[in-house]
Write an enzyme that holds these catalytic residues in place. Structure first.
Site, PDB file in Angstrom:
ATOM      1  N   ASN A  57     -43.501  11.943  -1.428  1.00 31.22           N
ATOM      2  CA  ASN A  57     -42.864  11.649  -2.712  1.00 31.22           C
ATOM      3  C   ASN A  57     -41.371  11.502  -2.424  1.00 31.22           C
ATOM      4  O   ASN A  57     -40.674  12.491  -2.249  1.00 31.22           O
ATOM      5  CB  ASN A  57     -43.110  12.786  -3.707  1.00 31.22           C
ATOM      6  CG  ASN A  57     -42.352  12.568  -5.005  1.00 31.22           C
ATOM      7  OD1 ASN A  57     -41.885  11.468  -5.280  1.00 31.22           O
ATOM      8  ND2 ASN A  57     -42.199  13.621  -5.794  1.00 31.22           N
ATOM      9  N   TRP A  58     -40.941  10.265  -2.376  1.00 28.12           N
ATOM     10  CA  TRP A  58     -39.539  10.015  -1.999  1.00 28.12           C
ATOM     11  C   TRP A  58     -38.579  10.341  -3.127  1.00 28.12           C
ATOM     12  O   TRP A  58     -37.368  10.343  -2.930  1.00 28.12           O
ATOM     13  CB  TRP A  58     -39.362   8.546  -1.607  1.00 28.12           C
ATOM     14  CG  TRP A  58     -40.063   8.125  -0.346  1.00 28.12           C
ATOM     15  CD1 TRP A  58     -40.990   8.840   0.391  1.00 28.12           C
ATOM     16  CD2 TRP A  58     -39.900   6.873   0.339  1.00 28.12           C
ATOM     17  NE1 TRP A  58     -41.391   8.102   1.475  1.00 28.12           N
ATOM     18  CE2 TRP A  58     -40.749   6.892   1.472  1.00 28.12           C
ATOM     19  CE3 TRP A  58     -39.131   5.736   0.105  1.00 28.12           C
ATOM     20  CZ2 TRP A  58     -40.834   5.816   2.365  1.00 28.12           C
ATOM     21  CZ3 TRP A  58     -39.210   4.669   0.981  1.00 28.12           C
ATOM     22  CH2 TRP A  58     -40.054   4.715   2.106  1.00 28.12           C
ATOM     23  N   LYS A  59     -39.089  10.552  -4.321  1.00 26.90           N
ATOM     24  CA  LYS A  59     -38.244  10.816  -5.500  1.00 26.90           C
ATOM     25  C   LYS A  59     -37.215   9.686  -5.658  1.00 26.90           C
ATOM     26  O   LYS A  59     -37.538   8.542  -5.359  1.00 26.90           O
ATOM     27  CB  LYS A  59     -37.589  12.193  -5.392  1.00 26.90           C
ATOM     28  CG  LYS A  59     -38.597  13.284  -4.992  1.00 26.90           C
ATOM     29  CD  LYS A  59     -38.089  14.661  -5.202  1.00 26.90           C
ATOM     30  CE  LYS A  59     -39.061  15.655  -4.574  1.00 26.90           C
ATOM     31  NZ  LYS A  59     -38.949  16.983  -5.111  1.00 26.90           N
TER      32      LYS A  59
ATOM     33  N   HIS B 195     -45.696  14.785 -12.244  1.00 26.79           N
ATOM     34  CA  HIS B 195     -44.875  15.603 -11.340  1.00 26.79           C
ATOM     35  C   HIS B 195     -44.029  16.576 -12.167  1.00 26.79           C
ATOM     36  O   HIS B 195     -43.562  16.229 -13.263  1.00 26.79           O
ATOM     37  CB  HIS B 195     -43.984  14.703 -10.488  1.00 26.79           C
ATOM     38  CG  HIS B 195     -43.326  15.445  -9.368  1.00 26.79           C
ATOM     39  ND1 HIS B 195     -42.181  16.182  -9.557  1.00 26.79           N
ATOM     40  CD2 HIS B 195     -43.671  15.591  -8.072  1.00 26.79           C
ATOM     41  CE1 HIS B 195     -41.846  16.744  -8.391  1.00 26.79           C
ATOM     42  NE2 HIS B 195     -42.732  16.392  -7.480  1.00 26.79           N
TER      43      HIS B 195
ATOM     44  N   GLU C 297     -48.967  21.891  -7.148  1.00 28.52           N
ATOM     45  CA  GLU C 297     -47.567  22.055  -6.781  1.00 28.52           C
ATOM     46  C   GLU C 297     -46.935  23.172  -7.598  1.00 28.52           C
ATOM     47  O   GLU C 297     -46.484  22.934  -8.742  1.00 28.52           O
ATOM     48  CB  GLU C 297     -46.807  20.749  -7.035  1.00 28.52           C
ATOM     49  CG  GLU C 297     -47.311  19.573  -6.228  1.00 28.52           C
ATOM     50  CD  GLU C 297     -46.182  18.601  -5.916  1.00 28.52           C
ATOM     51  OE1 GLU C 297     -45.956  18.350  -4.730  1.00 28.52           O
ATOM     52  OE2 GLU C 297     -45.512  18.143  -6.841  1.00 28.52           O
TER      53      GLU C 297
ATOM     54  N   GLY D  32     -38.881  21.744  -3.673  1.00 26.42           N
ATOM     55  CA  GLY D  32     -37.483  21.489  -3.340  1.00 26.42           C
ATOM     56  C   GLY D  32     -36.657  22.749  -3.202  1.00 26.42           C
ATOM     57  O   GLY D  32     -35.431  22.695  -3.180  1.00 26.42           O
TER      58      GLY D  32
ATOM     59  N   GLY E  10     -42.247  16.257  -0.456  1.00 24.55           N
ATOM     60  CA  GLY E  10     -40.992  15.711  -0.962  1.00 24.55           C
ATOM     61  C   GLY E  10     -39.991  15.544   0.169  1.00 24.55           C
ATOM     62  O   GLY E  10     -40.016  14.570   0.913  1.00 24.55           O
ATOM     63  N   GLY E  11     -39.125  16.533   0.314  1.00 21.98           N
ATOM     64  CA  GLY E  11     -38.017  16.454   1.278  1.00 21.98           C
ATOM     65  C   GLY E  11     -38.429  15.992   2.669  1.00 21.98           C
ATOM     66  O   GLY E  11     -37.801  15.091   3.254  1.00 21.98           O
TER      67      GLY E  11
ATOM     68  N   SER F  95     -42.389  22.348  -0.679  1.00 23.62           N
ATOM     69  CA  SER F  95     -41.706  22.691   0.569  1.00 23.62           C
ATOM     70  C   SER F  95     -42.641  22.711   1.777  1.00 23.62           C
ATOM     71  O   SER F  95     -42.454  23.504   2.696  1.00 23.62           O
ATOM     72  CB  SER F  95     -40.957  24.024   0.425  1.00 23.62           C
ATOM     73  OG  SER F  95     -39.990  23.927  -0.618  1.00 23.62           O
TER      74      SER F  95
ATOM     75  N   GLU G  41     -41.068  17.445 -11.977  1.00 28.16           N
ATOM     76  CA  GLU G  41     -39.729  16.970 -12.348  1.00 28.16           C
ATOM     77  C   GLU G  41     -39.798  16.076 -13.586  1.00 28.16           C
ATOM     78  O   GLU G  41     -38.873  16.056 -14.397  1.00 28.16           O
ATOM     79  CB  GLU G  41     -39.081  16.240 -11.151  1.00 28.16           C
ATOM     80  CG  GLU G  41     -38.654  17.245 -10.088  1.00 28.16           C
ATOM     81  CD  GLU G  41     -38.592  16.698  -8.676  1.00 28.16           C
ATOM     82  OE1 GLU G  41     -38.623  15.476  -8.488  1.00 28.16           O
ATOM     83  OE2 GLU G  41     -38.532  17.530  -7.745  1.00 28.16           O
TER      84      GLU G  41
HETATM   85  C1  PEP Z   1     -42.591  17.140  -4.374  1.00 27.01           C
HETATM   86  O1  PEP Z   1     -41.616  16.510  -4.751  1.00 27.01           O
HETATM   87  O2  PEP Z   1     -43.724  16.857  -4.812  1.00 27.01           O
HETATM   88  C2  PEP Z   1     -42.403  18.212  -3.392  1.00 27.01           C
HETATM   89  C3  PEP Z   1     -43.423  18.949  -3.039  1.00 27.01           C
HETATM   90  O3  PEP Z   1     -41.142  18.364  -2.926  1.00 27.01           O
HETATM   91  P1  PEP Z   1     -40.689  19.297  -1.676  1.00 27.01           P
HETATM   92  O4  PEP Z   1     -41.679  19.024  -0.567  1.00 27.01           O
HETATM   93  O5  PEP Z   1     -39.326  18.833  -1.338  1.00 27.01           O
HETATM   94  O6  PEP Z   1     -40.772  20.699  -2.148  1.00 27.01           O
END
Ligand code: PEP
Length: 258
Positions: free
Chosen positions: A13-15, A101, A173, A179, A240-241, A219, A103
């Site tokens: 997930n590049w956001k 998601h 999640e 994040g 994500g990251g 994470s 966010e």
């Molecule tokens: C996400 O955005 O779905 C996510 C899991 O982010 P991160 O891996 O950065 O926690």
């Protein structure tokens, strides 16, 4: 059916990161790292910003990488300024769409009702869905994680047929882990993914529940992926990251195949 026969799926997930040119560069780096390797045991998805889809579609050609959008509107077209329809996404190369998601729920007013409408519309249009669910920190501390996540799964999948479930991935999640660098322990991830599978069994049947890919997200990184992915009910990851770092993302893909 069990974990051994469910396909692992690692999705990035590049956001709100990367221009089209940068998206091409990132996809080319991932392609170079998986070139010549057998990654057939693992689905690979890049969830890119809307405007990156055309460039990303060009870049993924000849590779096993599939593309996801990060949201979709439920209407086919019309006066919905700033929104994107499922047909528009398909036209520029999206095969999947991430829906619900945290966010989007937290910052953009998504509710289980609107998440459900998006899920139904995406599936009807032929997109595959990655449905995100997860509890807030206070909910975990109050001991109501299972209730919260079960309720989300039930509301978000209302009206989704058993046949359509072949096109749904669920991403567990925990919001407190996204994040933040805080990761659920493998046992915590397994516990909730198993709860989700139980809800699917009650909504549909046990064999359908066994066939659905359930990811963990929060994470996940190159260091903790192997342990999380070794759990019976954790079939992949929504990343994500670490999905913005090609070497780390490919290490997670490798961990999913081990
Ligand atoms: C996400 O955005 O779905 C996510 C899991 O982010 P991160 O891996 O950065 O926690």
């Amino acid at each position: 059916m069990n974990k051994a026969v469910r396909k692992a799926v690692i999705a990035g997930n590049w956001k709100m990161n990367k221009t089209p040119a940068e998206a091409t560069e990132l996809i080319n780096s991932i392609k170079a790292l998986i070139a010549g390797k057998d990654v057939g045991g693992c689905g690979i998805i890049a969830g890119v910003p809307f405007v990156d889809l055309p460039a990303a579609a060009e870049a993924v050609k000849g590779s096993p990488i599939k593309l996801a959008a990060q949201n979709v509107h439920w209407a086919e077209k019309g006066a919905f300024t700033g929104e994107i329809s499922a047909e528009m996404l398909k036209a520029v190369g999206a095969e999947y769409v991430i829906i619900g998601h945290s966010e989007r729920r937290q910052y953009f007013g998504e509710t289980d009702e609107t998440v459900n409408k998006r899920v139904i519309a995406a599936l009807a249009a032929g997109l595959k869905v990655i449905l995100c669910v997860g509890e807030l920190k206070e909910q975990r501390l109050s001991g109501i994680t299972s209730e919260v996540v079960s309720m989300q799964v039930k509301l978000d999948l209302a009206g989704v047929t058993a046949a359509d479930m072949a096109n749904v991935i669920i991403a567990y999640e925990p919001v407190w882990a996204i994040g933040t660098g805080l990761t659920a322990t493998a046992a915590q991830a397994e516990e909730v993914c198993a709860v989700i599978r139980g809800v699917l069994a009650s909504l549909y049947d046990a064999s359908l529940a066994q066939s659905v890919t359930i990811q963990y997200g929060g994470s996940m990184n190159a260091g903790n992926a192997a342990e999380l992915l070794s759990m019976e009910n954790v079939d992949g990851g929504l990343i994500g990251g670490a999905s913005l770092k090609p070497a780390d993302f490919v290490e997670i893909i490798n961990a999913a195949q081990a």
